[in-house]
Each structure stands twice: as structure tokens, then as C-alpha cells.
Design a protein around this motif. Structure first.
Motif, PDB file in Angstrom:
ATOM      1  N   PRO A 107       0.407 -32.602  57.291  1.00  0.00           N
ATOM      2  CA  PRO A 107       1.773 -32.257  56.871  1.00  0.00           C
ATOM      3  C   PRO A 107       2.191 -32.768  55.494  1.00  0.00           C
ATOM      4  CG  PRO A 107       1.750 -33.149  59.116  1.00  0.00           C
ATOM      5  CD  PRO A 107       0.408 -33.414  58.527  1.00  0.00           C
ATOM      6  N   GLU A 142      -1.279 -26.735  61.057  1.00  0.00           N
ATOM      7  CA  GLU A 142      -0.952 -28.124  60.743  1.00  0.00           C
ATOM      8  C   GLU A 142      -1.712 -29.036  61.702  1.00  0.00           C
ATOM      9  OE1 GLU A 142       3.019 -29.481  59.456  1.00  0.00           O
ATOM     10  OE2 GLU A 142       3.044 -30.599  61.359  1.00  0.00           O
ATOM     11  N   SER A 200      -0.464 -33.677  63.262  1.00  0.00           N
ATOM     12  CA  SER A 200       0.996 -33.697  63.228  1.00  0.00           C
ATOM     13  C   SER A 200       1.526 -34.840  64.085  1.00  0.00           C
ATOM     14  CB  SER A 200       1.521 -32.353  63.758  1.00  0.00           C
ATOM     15  OG  SER A 200       2.923 -32.300  63.723  1.00  0.00           O
ATOM     16  N   ARG A 253       5.571 -34.244  60.342  1.00  0.00           N
ATOM     17  CA  ARG A 253       5.361 -32.921  60.937  1.00  0.00           C
ATOM     18  C   ARG A 253       6.240 -31.897  60.223  1.00  0.00           C
ATOM     19  NH1 ARG A 253       7.203 -35.666  65.480  1.00  0.00           N
ATOM     20  NH2 ARG A 253       5.285 -35.066  66.570  1.00  0.00           N
ATOM     21  N   ASP A 259       0.735 -26.153  65.345  1.00  0.00           N
ATOM     22  CA  ASP A 259       0.483 -27.537  64.970  1.00  0.00           C
ATOM     23  C   ASP A 259      -0.339 -28.228  66.042  1.00  0.00           C
ATOM     24  OD1 ASP A 259       2.553 -27.485  66.824  1.00  0.00           O
ATOM     25  OD2 ASP A 259       3.442 -29.340  66.075  1.00  0.00           O
TER      26      ASP A 259
END
Length: 349
Positions: free
Chosen positions: A257, A284, A287, A293, A310
Motif C-alpha cells: 500500500p 494490494e 495490507s 491499506r 487486497d
């Protein structure tokens, strides 16, 4: 310190099967690199001669390792690029370092329906972990999936899939290892685990070309649905070689992130844009409280691409990779399943 002349003398004591002369005298070693305590080179032969030269590769590797002071050796056996493909790779359409163009790729690997690149731009963001778990999630959907470890200098696929041993050759083609529902190939399976790849760009690119085009990924009756290519960090020789050698059906970009990783993710997206490869989305990774995040999701919005999901920073992910067993259950595995469903839809699978 290892002396280059001594290395050449050792190699010259091994006869070339084609000419009967020593390997160096016959010009067999390509790109020979000799440093303080290590050596490496490529043996490039016609596709129908790979079986004959496999013992030569093994003999050269053993002879060099027996030299006093030699710590690491890397000998790669590869088949020659066809003249037409070699000419195409040198055409004006090749990607230039100073200004990226869309090269004219050669055909995709035989009996492979889709090729998916997993990129990051920056190292250390968990791209290989994502590649392996995304590939196994695609396989859980009933797809025939292969994974190619294109990180020539830092191969991690053997560890993450629990693989070892050199692949077999059949009719001049390598047979990929099978593990966890995947067909897998990595330069880490062609060399010893402790070997360092002391190669410049052209040798790394040659190794990728060998694994990409000279591996029996599928057959006419049982084609591979998708080949997942785990790219090394950056936007250099290996990425450009992949783009030149095969049409890519899409790329997934992995980032943590924070801004330092997102900046490199932008560069990876820019590369794919310039060579007309669609970015299917951003993922992502890691996270949570440590790295934050939401950064990749916001970046996906700025780039105008999809945010695929994520993945939290969890010990179970690291433990699974170290154990050579991708995740199959739990929250993170469910997230990979959701990402795989989105990627499969985008690829038309």
C-alpha cells in the motif's frame, strides 16, 4: 581466484559430440562468465540435439565444480532459436531502451491458450507469493494452469511449490514439473539451489526464452488454459524479452500500500500500456497495520484500471510458502479465489 584460462582448459578437456574437439575449441560455451569464485555459460544446440548434449552439460558442471576455489557453477542447456524468430527479435520493431515501442511478438507457446504476466515494478512486495497462489486458485476453478518463474536471478518457485530436480527432455522439449495442480518451470530447477546466476541481460533473456518456448506446456488434445508468468521486479531485459517472444493476454500488478511501492507499480503499468498489453488490475498485498491499506485501490482508480482485491499480511501466507504448499483454505485463500474468478473472466476462461 578462479582463472578464466584454467576454466577454458577444463572445458576443453570435454569433447564436443558433434566435432570431437574440446568444448571451447568447438565454440560450444556461449556467454562464458568467470568471476572470483564462480563460472557460468549457456550451451545452445539444435532442438533435436538437446538429449545428446545433456551429458555434456552435466560433465561440464561437474568438472568446473571440482576446480579448487570454485564456489558456484551454472551451466544452462538450451535449444537454438529458429532463424525466423531470431531475425524477428532483431527487427526494428524491438523494444528500445530509450523509447518503448510495441514489438512484434512471435507466436505464443505451443498449445497455450492465454499468457498472464504477474508484475510488480518493485521487489519485495510478495509478487511470487501472489503468482503461486493465484495460479493454484485458477487451477481450483478447473482450469489447466502452468506457472513460469521468470525471475532468473532470484527464482523462488521451487521453494514455494516444494520442487527440485532437473526436468526431463522429450523430443527436444523440457517436461515441466507437476505440483499442486500446476505445471511448473523455473531456472531454479535447471541449476543447484545455491548457485548464483552471474549473467548479464542477454543470458537471462536466453534462459527465459528457453523456458517459455521449449517447455511442453500442453498438447493438441490437452492445451494449457493459462500460463502464469512470475516476472522479476523492474522493467528491464526479462520483461522486454517476454513481450517480444509471446503475445500477452494481460498483466496483473502487485503492490504493497505505501507510496514507494506504488510508484514502481505505475512504471510497470506504463510499460504495459506502451506495448499494448492490458493491465487487468492491481492487487494490494501485505495490507494491514504494518504497511497500511487502501493505497493500491486508490492507485487503481487514478490509473483507470480495476482493483482486484487486497491480501492481508498474515503469518499463514509466509508459512505456506516456506513449506512449499500454497494456501487452500481460510480467509486469504478465499480472497485468492475471488481474484482468480475476476482474472479468469477478464481472460475469457
Amino acid at each position: 581466484m578462479i582463472d578464466r584460462a584454467a576454466v577454458e582448459a577444463v572445458l576443453n578437456a570435454i569433447p564436443d559430440p558433434a566435432t570431437g574437439r574440446g568444448l571451447v575449441e568447438a565454440g560450444v560455451p556461449k556467454g562464458l562468465t568467470v568471476t572470483e569464485d564462480r563460472a557460468g555459460f549457456v550451451i545452445e544446440v539444435p532442438a533435436d540435439r538437446t538429449a545428446a548434449y545433456a551429458p555434456v552439460r552435466d560433465a561440464a558442471e561437474a568438472a568446473l565444480k571440482a576446480m579448487p576455489g570454485m564456489a558456484r557453477v551454472s551451466v544452462i542447456l538450451t535449444a537454438e532459436t529458429a532463424p525466423a524468430a531470431r531475425k524477428a527479435s532483431l527487427s526494428p520493431a524491438a523494444v528500445e531502451q530509450t523509447r518503448a515501442k510495441a514489438p512484434v511478438p512471435t507466436d505464443r507457446p505451443a498449445h497455450v491458450r492465454r499468457v498472464l504476466a504477474v508484475a510488480s515494478g518493485k521487489g519485495g512486495v510478495g509478487k511470487s507469493t501472489v503468482s503461486v497462489n493465484l495460479a493454484t486458485a485458477l487451477a481450483r476453478r478447473g482450469l489447466s494452469v502452468g506457472i513460469l518463474d521468470a525471475d532468473v536471478h532470484g527464482p523462488s518457485l521451487p521453494t514455494m511449490l516444494g520442487l527440485s530436480g532437473k526436468p526431463d527432455y522429450v523430443d527436444g522439449a523440457m517436461v515441466p514439473h507437476r505440483a499442486h495442480g500446476l505445471k511448473a518451470m523455473s531456472v531454479g530447477l535447471l541449476t543447484k539451489a545455491e548457485d548464483a546466476m552471474v549473467w548479464r541481460g542477454p543470458m537471462a533473456s536466453q534462459a527465459l526464452t528457453q523456458m517459455l518456448t521449449q517447455t511442453r506446456w500442453g498438447t493438441e488434445d490437452q492445451p494449457l488454459d493459462v500460463l502464469v508468468v512470475d516476472l522479476p521486479p523492474g522493467t528491464g531485459d526479462v520483461q522486454l524479452t517476454l513481450i517480444q517472444k509471446t503475445p500477452l493476454d494481460g498483466a496483473v500488478i502487485v503492490s504493497t500500500p505505501q507510496e514507494v511501492a506504488l510508484a514502481d507499480a505505475r512504471r510497470a503499468h506504463t510499460l504495459f500500456q506502451r506495448v499494448n498489453v492490458p493491465t487487468l488490475g492491481l492487487i494490494e498485498n501485505m495490507s494491514g497495520p504494518v504497511f497500511g491499506r487502501g493505497g493500491a485501490e486508490a492507485e487503481a482508480g487514478r490509473l483507470g484500471v480495476d482493483f482486484l482485491g487486497d491480501l492481508p499480511l498474515e503469518a499463514s501466507v509466509r508459512e505456506a510458502g516456506d513449506a512449499g504448499a500454497p494456501l487452500t483454505s481460510g480467509d486469504v485463500a478465499d480472497r485468492f479465489d475471488a481474484i482468480a474468478a475476476a482474472v479468469a473472466q477478464k481472460l475469457g476462461l
